[in-house]
Design a protein around this motif. Structure first.
Motif, short mmCIF file in Angstrom:
data_model
loop_
_atom_site.label_atom_id
_atom_site.label_comp_id
_atom_site.label_asym_id
_atom_site.label_seq_id
_atom_site.Cartn_x
_atom_site.Cartn_y
_atom_site.Cartn_z
N ARG A 267 0.76 -1.07 0.30
CA ARG A 267 0.36 -0.11 -0.43
C ARG A 267 0.57 1.39 -0.13
O ARG A 267 0.75 2.32 -0.80
N LYS B 298 1.19 4.64 -3.08
CA LYS B 298 0.14 5.13 -2.71
C LYS B 298 1.58 6.45 -3.43
O LYS B 298 1.80 7.43 -3.81
N SER C 192 1.51 8.88 -6.34
CA SER C 192 1.78 10.77 -5.66
C SER C 192 3.38 10.52 -7.34
O SER C 192 2.86 11.90 -7.04
N ALA D 138 -3.46 9.36 -4.37
CA ALA D 138 -2.39 8.32 -3.73
C ALA D 138 -3.16 8.19 -2.46
O ALA D 138 -3.13 7.98 -1.42
N ASN D 139 -4.25 7.04 -3.14
CA ASN D 139 -5.54 6.23 -1.97
C ASN D 139 -4.76 4.86 -1.52
O ASN D 139 -5.68 4.75 -0.97
N GLY D 140 -3.96 4.42 -2.32
CA GLY D 140 -3.21 3.70 -2.08
C GLY D 140 -4.10 2.13 -3.05
O GLY D 140 -4.22 1.16 -2.33
#
Length: 122
Positions: A93, A97, A101, A107-109
């Motif tokens: 995760r 992210k 990014s 960038a929410n994984g």
């Protein structure tokens, strides 16, 4: 054997056949990118042949989709090769992210269609 099990066997056989072909052709070298000398040319990237699709892949999942994400991230040095486990845990995760990014994505994984596209094109 039920239809779902048969489908999995057929998919796995196709992946193994493709991998064997890459090995024979000398295109599947493993995590050679990790062997790049400082300031040198990047090594050959490993062929990631676990999954071919773009389904949402998220924290807590296991399987071929996760292995594909991890392999693509490892090729790009966002994740160490030792962490290509097929389990989407905290290290994966965090790597997702960071990748998102740096590629101007949310960038929410979560590996959604846009992230899959960026992973394959980066």
């Amino acid at each position: 054997m039920n239809a779902n099990a048969l489908s999995h066997v057929v998919k796995r056989t196709a992946v193994l056949t493709a991998t064997a072909g890459l090995l024979t052709a000398g295109l599947l070298t493993g995590p050679a990118a990790a062997d790049t000398p400082a300031g040198g040319r990047p090594g050959t990237l490993a062929a990631c042949a676990y999954y071919n699709g773009n389904a949402l892949t998220v924290y807590g999942q296991r399987g071929d989709r996760v292995s594909q994400v991890q392999c693509l991230l490892a090729n790009r040095r966002y994740l160490p090769w030792g962490d290509v486990t097929g389990y989407f845990g905290p290290k994966t995760r965090a790597a997702v992210k960071k990748f998102q990014s740096r590629h101007h994505l949310t960038a929410n994984g979560k590996v959604d269609k846009k992230t899959w596209r960026a992973l394959y094109s980066a």
